[in-house]
Design an enzyme around this catalytic site. Sequence first.
Site, mmCIF file in Angstrom:
data_model
loop_
_atom_site.group_PDB
_atom_site.id
_atom_site.type_symbol
_atom_site.label_atom_id
_atom_site.label_comp_id
_atom_site.label_asym_id
_atom_site.label_seq_id
_atom_site.Cartn_x
_atom_site.Cartn_y
_atom_site.Cartn_z
ATOM 1 N N TYR A 148 -12.143 32.173 11.735
ATOM 2 C CA TYR A 148 -13.160 32.607 12.699
ATOM 3 C C TYR A 148 -14.461 32.978 11.985
ATOM 4 O O TYR A 148 -15.511 33.107 12.606
ATOM 5 C CB TYR A 148 -12.622 33.762 13.546
ATOM 6 C CG TYR A 148 -13.272 33.856 14.909
ATOM 7 C CD1 TYR A 148 -13.097 32.873 15.873
ATOM 8 C CD2 TYR A 148 -14.066 34.946 15.232
ATOM 9 C CE1 TYR A 148 -13.693 32.965 17.113
ATOM 10 C CE2 TYR A 148 -14.667 35.055 16.479
ATOM 11 C CZ TYR A 148 -14.480 34.057 17.409
ATOM 12 O OH TYR A 148 -15.076 34.161 18.643
ATOM 13 N N TYR A 186 -14.034 38.017 21.202
ATOM 14 C CA TYR A 186 -12.718 37.561 20.733
ATOM 15 C C TYR A 186 -12.096 38.599 19.803
ATOM 16 O O TYR A 186 -12.817 39.335 19.112
ATOM 17 C CB TYR A 186 -12.852 36.195 20.014
ATOM 18 C CG TYR A 186 -11.518 35.690 19.560
ATOM 19 C CD1 TYR A 186 -10.499 35.486 20.483
ATOM 20 C CD2 TYR A 186 -11.255 35.442 18.206
ATOM 21 C CE1 TYR A 186 -9.249 35.051 20.064
ATOM 22 C CE2 TYR A 186 -10.021 35.007 17.789
ATOM 23 C CZ TYR A 186 -9.013 34.820 18.733
ATOM 24 O OH TYR A 186 -7.777 34.409 18.319
#
Length: 275
Positions: free
Chosen positions: A160, A150
Amino acid sequence: MSYNLLKGKRGIIFGALDANSIAWKTAERVHEEGGSFVLTNAPIAMRMGQINELAEKTGSEIIPADATSLEDLENLVTKAQEILGGKLDFVLHSIGMSVNVRKGRAYTDQKYDWTQKGTDVSAMSFHKVMQTLYKQDAMNEWGSIVALTYMAAQRVFPDYNDMADNKAYLESIARSFGYFYGKEKNVRVNTISQSPTPTTAGQGVKGFDGFIAYAERMSPLGNATAQDCADYTISLFSDLTKRVTMQNLYNDGGFSNTGVSNEVMEAFMKAEGHE
Ligand code: NAI
Protein backbone atom coordinates in the site's frame (compact mmCIF):
# COMPACT_ATOMS: atom_id res chain seq x y z
CA MET A 1 -34.62 -0.07 -2.31
CA SER A 2 -35.22 3.61 -1.64
CA TYR A 3 -36.26 5.08 1.71
CA ASN A 4 -36.26 8.77 0.71
CA LEU A 5 -33.56 9.32 3.32
CA LEU A 6 -32.02 12.27 1.49
CA LYS A 7 -35.14 13.97 0.20
CA GLY A 8 -34.46 17.69 -0.25
CA LYS A 9 -30.78 17.39 0.65
CA ARG A 10 -28.07 18.96 -1.50
CA GLY A 11 -24.41 18.10 -1.85
CA ILE A 12 -21.17 17.66 -3.77
CA ILE A 13 -19.73 14.30 -4.83
CA PHE A 14 -16.01 14.13 -5.65
CA GLY A 15 -14.31 11.26 -7.47
CA ALA A 16 -16.71 9.46 -9.83
CA LEU A 17 -14.36 8.31 -12.60
CA ASP A 18 -16.24 5.34 -14.08
CA ALA A 19 -19.02 2.92 -13.18
CA ASN A 20 -16.69 1.00 -10.81
CA SER A 21 -15.88 4.07 -8.72
CA ILE A 22 -17.22 4.10 -5.18
CA ALA A 23 -18.32 7.71 -5.79
CA TRP A 24 -20.28 6.62 -8.88
CA LYS A 25 -22.26 4.03 -6.92
CA THR A 26 -22.79 6.56 -4.15
CA ALA A 27 -24.10 9.18 -6.60
CA GLU A 28 -26.61 6.66 -7.95
CA ARG A 29 -27.76 5.80 -4.40
CA VAL A 30 -28.01 9.46 -3.33
CA HIS A 31 -30.15 10.09 -6.41
CA GLU A 32 -32.40 7.14 -5.53
CA GLU A 33 -32.80 8.52 -2.01
CA GLY A 34 -34.00 11.89 -3.32
CA GLY A 35 -30.80 13.92 -2.86
CA SER A 36 -29.51 16.37 -5.49
CA PHE A 37 -25.85 17.09 -6.09
CA VAL A 38 -23.10 18.49 -8.23
CA LEU A 39 -20.53 16.02 -9.54
CA THR A 40 -16.88 17.00 -9.64
CA ASN A 41 -13.57 15.51 -10.63
CA ALA A 42 -10.11 16.63 -11.72
CA PRO A 43 -10.21 18.25 -15.16
CA ILE A 44 -7.91 15.51 -16.47
CA ALA A 45 -10.36 12.77 -15.37
CA MET A 46 -13.17 14.59 -17.19
CA ARG A 47 -11.50 14.00 -20.51
CA MET A 48 -12.47 10.35 -20.30
CA GLY A 49 -16.01 11.62 -20.53
CA GLN A 50 -17.77 8.86 -18.63
CA ILE A 51 -18.97 11.20 -15.89
CA ASN A 52 -21.38 12.78 -18.41
CA GLU A 53 -23.35 9.56 -18.45
CA LEU A 54 -23.72 9.67 -14.66
CA ALA A 55 -24.68 13.34 -14.75
CA GLU A 56 -27.40 12.66 -17.28
CA LYS A 57 -28.75 9.69 -15.39
CA THR A 58 -28.94 11.59 -12.09
CA GLY A 59 -29.94 15.00 -13.49
CA SER A 60 -26.74 16.55 -12.12
CA GLU A 61 -24.36 19.21 -13.28
CA ILE A 62 -20.61 18.74 -13.45
CA ILE A 63 -18.08 21.29 -12.23
CA PRO A 64 -14.45 20.34 -12.84
CA ALA A 65 -12.10 20.97 -9.91
CA ASP A 66 -8.62 19.83 -9.06
CA ALA A 67 -9.04 19.08 -5.34
CA THR A 68 -5.54 20.40 -4.65
CA SER A 69 -6.42 23.86 -6.02
CA LEU A 70 -8.06 26.31 -3.62
CA GLU A 71 -9.16 28.44 -6.54
CA ASP A 72 -10.96 25.50 -8.16
CA LEU A 73 -12.53 24.52 -4.84
CA GLU A 74 -13.77 28.05 -4.13
CA ASN A 75 -15.37 28.18 -7.56
CA LEU A 76 -16.89 24.73 -7.07
CA VAL A 77 -18.43 25.47 -3.68
CA THR A 78 -19.85 28.84 -4.82
CA LYS A 79 -21.30 27.46 -8.05
CA ALA A 80 -22.67 24.30 -6.44
CA GLN A 81 -24.76 26.41 -4.05
CA GLU A 82 -26.03 28.53 -6.94
CA ILE A 83 -26.96 25.50 -9.02
CA LEU A 84 -28.56 23.56 -6.17
CA GLY A 85 -30.36 26.60 -4.75
CA GLY A 86 -28.90 26.82 -1.26
CA LYS A 87 -26.38 25.59 1.28
CA LEU A 88 -25.16 22.00 1.24
CA ASP A 89 -26.11 19.04 3.43
CA PHE A 90 -23.54 16.44 2.36
CA VAL A 91 -20.11 16.14 0.74
CA LEU A 92 -18.30 12.97 -0.35
CA HIS A 93 -14.49 13.07 -0.71
CA SER A 94 -13.63 9.97 -2.74
CA ILE A 95 -10.16 10.86 -3.98
CA GLY A 96 -6.86 9.03 -3.80
CA MET A 97 -3.63 8.81 -5.79
CA SER A 98 0.02 8.02 -5.08
CA VAL A 99 2.66 8.69 -7.72
CA ASN A 100 5.07 6.33 -5.94
CA VAL A 101 2.47 3.53 -6.18
CA ARG A 102 1.73 4.37 -9.81
CA LYS A 103 5.37 4.32 -10.80
CA GLY A 104 6.25 1.22 -8.77
CA ARG A 105 8.61 3.04 -6.40
CA ALA A 106 9.25 1.13 -3.14
CA TYR A 107 8.24 2.60 0.23
CA THR A 108 11.92 2.66 1.19
CA ASP A 109 12.91 4.46 -2.01
CA GLN A 110 10.37 7.26 -2.36
CA LYS A 111 10.78 10.22 -4.60
CA TYR A 112 9.69 12.94 -2.26
CA ASP A 113 8.15 15.30 -4.78
CA TRP A 114 5.94 12.35 -5.77
CA THR A 115 5.23 11.68 -2.11
CA GLN A 116 4.22 15.30 -1.63
CA LYS A 117 1.94 15.22 -4.66
CA GLY A 118 0.22 12.08 -3.32
CA THR A 119 -0.23 13.63 0.11
CA ASP A 120 -1.67 16.77 -1.41
CA VAL A 121 -4.15 14.86 -3.59
CA SER A 122 -5.10 12.11 -1.14
CA ALA A 123 -5.12 13.85 2.25
CA MET A 124 -4.53 17.60 2.28
CA SER A 125 -7.25 18.00 -0.36
CA PHE A 126 -9.72 16.89 2.33
CA HIS A 127 -8.62 19.76 4.54
CA LYS A 128 -8.80 22.14 1.59
CA VAL A 129 -12.33 21.01 0.74
CA MET A 130 -13.52 21.48 4.32
CA GLN A 131 -11.73 24.79 4.83
CA THR A 132 -13.35 26.11 1.66
CA LEU A 133 -16.80 24.94 2.79
CA TYR A 134 -16.19 26.39 6.25
CA LYS A 135 -15.00 29.78 5.05
CA GLN A 136 -17.94 30.15 2.69
CA ASP A 137 -20.29 28.90 5.44
CA ALA A 138 -21.58 26.55 2.75
CA MET A 139 -22.87 23.69 4.94
CA ASN A 140 -26.30 23.56 6.54
CA GLU A 141 -26.53 22.72 10.26
CA TRP A 142 -26.42 18.94 10.81
CA GLY A 143 -24.76 18.44 7.45
CA SER A 144 -22.44 15.47 6.92
CA ILE A 145 -19.01 15.13 5.31
CA VAL A 146 -17.50 11.72 4.48
CA ALA A 147 -14.09 10.70 3.11
CA LEU A 148 -12.94 7.21 2.15
CA THR A 149 -9.95 5.49 3.68
CA TYR A 150 -8.24 2.13 4.10
CA MET A 151 -7.05 0.10 7.09
CA ALA A 152 -3.40 0.47 6.05
CA ALA A 153 -3.64 3.66 8.14
CA GLN A 154 -3.61 1.42 11.25
CA ARG A 155 -1.82 -1.76 10.13
CA VAL A 156 0.96 -2.45 7.67
CA PHE A 157 0.13 -3.70 4.18
CA PRO A 158 3.55 -3.42 2.51
CA ASP A 159 2.36 -2.81 -1.04
CA TYR A 160 0.00 0.00 0.00
CA ASN A 161 3.17 2.08 0.15
CA ASP A 162 2.93 5.79 0.98
CA MET A 163 -0.87 5.68 0.63
CA ALA A 164 -0.84 4.24 4.17
CA ASP A 165 0.65 7.48 5.47
CA ASN A 166 -1.75 9.55 3.36
CA LYS A 167 -4.71 7.67 4.83
CA ALA A 168 -3.44 8.16 8.39
CA TYR A 169 -3.21 11.90 7.67
CA LEU A 170 -6.69 11.90 6.08
CA GLU A 171 -8.24 10.20 9.12
CA SER A 172 -6.56 12.67 11.44
CA ILE A 173 -7.92 15.60 9.43
CA ALA A 174 -11.43 14.13 9.80
CA ARG A 175 -11.04 14.12 13.58
CA SER A 176 -9.45 17.56 13.85
CA PHE A 177 -11.78 19.35 11.44
CA GLY A 178 -14.71 17.39 12.84
CA TYR A 179 -14.10 19.04 16.19
CA PHE A 180 -14.28 22.58 14.84
CA TYR A 181 -17.10 21.88 12.38
CA GLY A 182 -19.09 20.15 15.12
CA LYS A 183 -18.61 22.89 17.71
CA GLU A 184 -19.35 25.76 15.43
CA LYS A 185 -21.81 24.50 12.84
CA ASN A 186 -23.13 21.12 14.04
CA VAL A 187 -21.61 19.53 10.95
CA ARG A 188 -20.29 15.97 11.26
CA VAL A 189 -17.14 14.60 9.65
CA ASN A 190 -16.29 10.90 9.34
CA THR A 191 -14.14 8.52 7.33
CA ILE A 192 -15.29 5.12 6.08
CA SER A 193 -12.56 2.49 6.02
CA GLN A 194 -13.54 0.31 3.09
CA SER A 195 -12.57 -3.26 2.04
CA PRO A 196 -10.35 -3.63 -1.04
CA THR A 197 -12.61 -2.85 -3.99
CA PRO A 198 -11.93 -3.42 -7.71
CA THR A 199 -11.78 0.17 -8.97
CA THR A 200 -9.15 2.09 -10.95
CA ALA A 201 -7.47 3.34 -7.75
CA GLY A 202 -7.77 -0.05 -6.01
CA GLN A 203 -6.32 -2.01 -8.89
CA GLY A 204 -3.36 0.34 -9.04
CA VAL A 205 -2.01 -1.23 -5.83
CA LYS A 206 0.64 -3.90 -6.52
CA GLY A 207 -0.67 -7.43 -5.91
CA PHE A 208 -4.30 -6.25 -5.74
CA ASP A 209 -5.75 -9.64 -6.78
CA GLY A 210 -4.06 -11.36 -3.84
CA PHE A 211 -5.00 -8.51 -1.56
CA ILE A 212 -8.72 -8.69 -2.33
CA ALA A 213 -8.86 -12.52 -2.30
CA TYR A 214 -7.10 -12.67 1.07
CA ALA A 215 -9.41 -10.04 2.58
CA GLU A 216 -12.43 -11.91 1.24
CA ARG A 217 -11.37 -15.09 3.06
CA MET A 218 -10.42 -13.24 6.22
CA SER A 219 -13.69 -11.36 6.58
CA PRO A 220 -16.57 -13.23 8.23
CA LEU A 221 -19.06 -11.32 6.06
CA GLY A 222 -16.82 -11.18 2.98
CA ASN A 223 -15.49 -7.96 1.45
CA ALA A 224 -17.75 -4.92 1.43
CA THR A 225 -18.50 -3.94 -2.18
CA ALA A 226 -18.63 -0.44 -3.64
CA GLN A 227 -22.42 -0.76 -3.43
CA ASP A 228 -22.18 -1.58 0.29
CA CYS A 229 -20.00 1.48 0.74
CA ALA A 230 -22.56 3.63 -1.07
CA ASP A 231 -25.30 2.33 1.24
CA TYR A 232 -23.23 3.04 4.34
CA THR A 233 -22.49 6.55 3.11
CA ILE A 234 -26.22 7.19 2.59
CA SER A 235 -26.80 6.35 6.25
CA LEU A 236 -24.10 8.84 7.25
CA PHE A 237 -25.60 11.55 5.03
CA SER A 238 -29.07 10.92 6.46
CA ASP A 239 -30.57 12.38 9.64
CA LEU A 240 -30.38 8.92 11.26
CA THR A 241 -26.72 9.44 12.24
CA LYS A 242 -26.81 13.02 13.47
CA ARG A 243 -24.36 12.63 16.33
CA VAL A 244 -21.87 10.29 14.71
CA THR A 245 -18.78 12.39 14.13
CA MET A 246 -14.96 12.37 14.18
CA GLN A 247 -15.04 8.58 13.63
CA ASN A 248 -13.20 6.19 11.40
CA LEU A 249 -15.89 3.62 10.59
CA TYR A 250 -15.02 0.20 9.21
CA ASN A 251 -17.07 -1.14 6.31
CA ASP A 252 -15.03 -4.29 5.86
CA GLY A 253 -17.08 -7.41 6.63
CA GLY A 254 -15.27 -7.80 9.97
CA PHE A 255 -11.73 -7.94 8.53
CA SER A 256 -10.23 -5.39 10.93
CA ASN A 257 -11.16 -7.40 14.02
CA THR A 258 -10.23 -10.83 12.68
CA GLY A 259 -6.83 -12.28 13.65
CA VAL A 260 -7.07 -15.18 11.25
CA SER A 261 -9.93 -17.12 9.66
CA ASN A 262 -10.17 -20.90 9.32
CA GLU A 263 -10.06 -20.59 5.52
CA VAL A 264 -6.83 -18.58 5.55
CA MET A 265 -5.25 -20.95 8.10
CA GLU A 266 -6.21 -23.99 6.03
CA ALA A 267 -4.74 -22.46 2.86
CA PHE A 268 -1.56 -21.61 4.76
CA MET A 269 -1.20 -25.12 6.21
CA LYS A 270 -1.76 -26.62 2.78
CA ALA A 271 0.92 -24.40 1.28
CA GLU A 272 3.25 -25.49 4.10
CA GLY A 273 2.62 -29.14 3.20
CA HIS A 274 0.38 -29.95 6.20
CA GLU A 275 -2.77 -31.39 4.61
P1 NAI B 1 -11.37 5.62 -8.43
O1 NAI B 1 -10.08 5.52 -9.17
O2 NAI B 1 -12.61 5.27 -9.15
O3 NAI B 1 -11.52 7.06 -7.74
C1 NAI B 1 -10.44 7.87 -7.39
C2 NAI B 1 -10.80 9.27 -7.85
O4 NAI B 1 -9.86 10.26 -7.41
C3 NAI B 1 -10.87 9.37 -9.38
O5 NAI B 1 -12.17 9.78 -9.77
C4 NAI B 1 -9.84 10.43 -9.69
O6 NAI B 1 -10.11 11.16 -10.87
C5 NAI B 1 -9.90 11.26 -8.42
N1 NAI B 1 -8.78 12.20 -8.32
C6 NAI B 1 -7.45 11.92 -8.43
N2 NAI B 1 -6.74 13.05 -8.35
C7 NAI B 1 -7.62 14.07 -8.16
C8 NAI B 1 -7.50 15.48 -8.00
N3 NAI B 1 -6.31 16.08 -8.02
N4 NAI B 1 -8.63 16.22 -7.83
C9 NAI B 1 -9.85 15.63 -7.83
N5 NAI B 1 -10.02 14.30 -7.97
C10 NAI B 1 -8.93 13.54 -8.14
O7 NAI B 1 -11.17 4.61 -7.18
P2 NAI B 1 -12.01 4.37 -5.84
O8 NAI B 1 -11.54 3.07 -5.32
O9 NAI B 1 -13.45 4.58 -6.07
O10 NAI B 1 -11.41 5.48 -4.87
C11 NAI B 1 -12.20 6.31 -4.08
C12 NAI B 1 -11.65 6.43 -2.67
O11 NAI B 1 -11.81 5.18 -1.99
C13 NAI B 1 -10.16 6.79 -2.58
O12 NAI B 1 -9.95 7.66 -1.49
C14 NAI B 1 -9.54 5.44 -2.27
O13 NAI B 1 -8.27 5.55 -1.65
C15 NAI B 1 -10.60 4.89 -1.32
N6 NAI B 1 -10.52 3.46 -1.05
C16 NAI B 1 -10.47 2.57 -2.09
C17 NAI B 1 -10.34 1.22 -1.84
C18 NAI B 1 -10.21 0.26 -2.98
O14 NAI B 1 -9.73 -0.88 -2.76
N7 NAI B 1 -10.62 0.62 -4.18
C19 NAI B 1 -10.28 0.68 -0.46
C20 NAI B 1 -10.38 1.70 0.56
C21 NAI B 1 -10.48 3.04 0.27
